[in-house]
Design a protein around this motif. Structure first.
Motif, PDB file in Angstrom:
ATOM      1  N   GLN A  79      63.749  80.655   7.833  1.00  0.00           N
ATOM      2  CA  GLN A  79      64.545  79.933   8.831  1.00  0.00           C
ATOM      3  C   GLN A  79      65.897  80.615   9.022  1.00  0.00           C
ATOM      4  O   GLN A  79      66.382  80.730  10.145  1.00  0.00           O
ATOM      5  CB  GLN A  79      64.727  78.475   8.404  1.00  0.00           C
ATOM      6  CG  GLN A  79      65.356  77.619   9.472  1.00  0.00           C
ATOM      7  CD  GLN A  79      64.503  77.519  10.720  1.00  0.00           C
ATOM      8  OE1 GLN A  79      63.298  77.333  10.662  1.00  0.00           O
ATOM      9  NE2 GLN A  79      65.117  77.649  11.874  1.00  0.00           N
ATOM     10  N   SER A 133      72.403  67.627   3.405  1.00  0.00           N
ATOM     11  CA  SER A 133      72.884  66.991   4.625  1.00  0.00           C
ATOM     12  C   SER A 133      73.329  65.553   4.362  1.00  0.00           C
ATOM     13  O   SER A 133      73.862  64.911   5.245  1.00  0.00           O
ATOM     14  CB  SER A 133      71.804  67.039   5.708  1.00  0.00           C
ATOM     15  OG  SER A 133      70.627  66.423   5.221  1.00  0.00           O
ATOM     16  N   TYR A 153      67.515  81.956  12.468  1.00  0.00           N
ATOM     17  CA  TYR A 153      68.873  81.633  12.931  1.00  0.00           C
ATOM     18  C   TYR A 153      69.653  82.909  13.225  1.00  0.00           C
ATOM     19  O   TYR A 153      70.309  83.026  14.260  1.00  0.00           O
ATOM     20  CB  TYR A 153      69.644  80.828  11.880  1.00  0.00           C
ATOM     21  CG  TYR A 153      69.173  79.408  11.645  1.00  0.00           C
ATOM     22  CD1 TYR A 153      68.583  78.643  12.647  1.00  0.00           C
ATOM     23  CD2 TYR A 153      69.341  78.816  10.399  1.00  0.00           C
ATOM     24  CE1 TYR A 153      68.169  77.346  12.413  1.00  0.00           C
ATOM     25  CE2 TYR A 153      68.942  77.513  10.152  1.00  0.00           C
ATOM     26  CZ  TYR A 153      68.355  76.783  11.157  1.00  0.00           C
ATOM     27  OH  TYR A 153      67.964  75.493  10.909  1.00  0.00           O
ATOM     28  N   LYS A 207      73.077  71.248  10.750  1.00  0.00           N
ATOM     29  CA  LYS A 207      72.945  72.555  10.100  1.00  0.00           C
ATOM     30  C   LYS A 207      74.156  73.439  10.380  1.00  0.00           C
ATOM     31  O   LYS A 207      74.549  74.237   9.532  1.00  0.00           O
ATOM     32  CB  LYS A 207      71.660  73.261  10.539  1.00  0.00           C
ATOM     33  CG  LYS A 207      70.402  72.595  10.051  1.00  0.00           C
ATOM     34  CD  LYS A 207      70.307  72.577   8.545  1.00  0.00           C
ATOM     35  CE  LYS A 207      68.998  71.940   8.099  1.00  0.00           C
ATOM     36  NZ  LYS A 207      69.045  71.443   6.745  1.00  0.00           N
ATOM     37  N   VAL A 251      67.029  75.026   3.719  1.00  0.00           N
ATOM     38  CA  VAL A 251      65.970  75.549   4.588  1.00  0.00           C
ATOM     39  C   VAL A 251      65.314  76.740   3.896  1.00  0.00           C
ATOM     40  O   VAL A 251      65.770  77.182   2.845  1.00  0.00           O
ATOM     41  CB  VAL A 251      66.510  75.977   5.984  1.00  0.00           C
ATOM     42  CG1 VAL A 251      67.138  74.799   6.720  1.00  0.00           C
ATOM     43  CG2 VAL A 251      67.498  77.124   5.876  1.00  0.00           C
ATOM     44  N   SER A 252      64.272  77.283   4.491  1.00  0.00           N
ATOM     45  CA  SER A 252      63.623  78.471   3.940  1.00  0.00           C
ATOM     46  C   SER A 252      64.393  79.722   4.358  1.00  0.00           C
ATOM     47  O   SER A 252      65.147  79.704   5.336  1.00  0.00           O
ATOM     48  CB  SER A 252      62.184  78.573   4.447  1.00  0.00           C
ATOM     49  OG  SER A 252      62.180  78.836   5.844  1.00  0.00           O
ATOM     50  N   ASN A 301      65.778  80.601  16.645  1.00  0.00           N
ATOM     51  CA  ASN A 301      65.890  79.146  16.551  1.00  0.00           C
ATOM     52  C   ASN A 301      67.345  78.733  16.692  1.00  0.00           C
ATOM     53  O   ASN A 301      68.242  79.431  16.229  1.00  0.00           O
ATOM     54  CB  ASN A 301      65.356  78.643  15.215  1.00  0.00           C
ATOM     55  CG  ASN A 301      63.850  78.696  15.114  1.00  0.00           C
ATOM     56  OD1 ASN A 301      63.171  79.206  15.989  1.00  0.00           O
ATOM     57  ND2 ASN A 301      63.324  78.163  14.026  1.00  0.00           N
ATOM     58  N   ALA A 344      69.851  80.088   2.330  1.00  0.00           N
ATOM     59  CA  ALA A 344      68.806  79.101   2.651  1.00  0.00           C
ATOM     60  C   ALA A 344      68.812  77.960   1.642  1.00  0.00           C
ATOM     61  O   ALA A 344      68.749  76.780   2.012  1.00  0.00           O
ATOM     62  CB  ALA A 344      67.440  79.782   2.684  1.00  0.00           C
TER      63      ALA A 344
END
Length: 91
Positions: A37, A89, A41, A52, A33-34, A46, A28
């Motif tokens: 998350q 990113s 995934y 990503k 991201v957390s 999600n 993460a």
């Protein structure tokens, strides 16, 4: 090529993450991201956006194609990325 479901891609992420010995928290951090998350995934709850997917592939040292088709050996990145620096990113 058949369209892959999020659960399929998530299972590929989880398998590869474990092969590399990465925690959900570390992965993460690497993609910004957390850890919750990452859990979403991996379970296919999600979807990953294109940005990503690219970050995930770099963090897991595989090509983007690894998530969609073929055997792992065909998609491993030959050059190491180093000591897992934090990715953004913007790169």
């Amino acid at each position: 090529m058949k369209i892959k479901e999020s659960r399929y891609i998530g299972s590929k992420i989880r398998t590869r993450r474990k092969e590399l010995g990465l925690s959900q928290e570390k992965l993460a951090e690497m993609i910004g991201v957390s850890y919750q998350q990452i859990q979403k995934y991996e379970r296919g709850i999600n979807n990953l956006c294109p940005e990503k997917i690219q970050l995930m592939a770099e963090a897991l040292r595989v090509s983007i194609g690894f998530f969609f088709d073929g055997e792992k050996k065909d998609f491993l990145v030959k050059e190491p990325f180093g000591d897992y620096p934090k990715l953004s990113s913007d790169e």
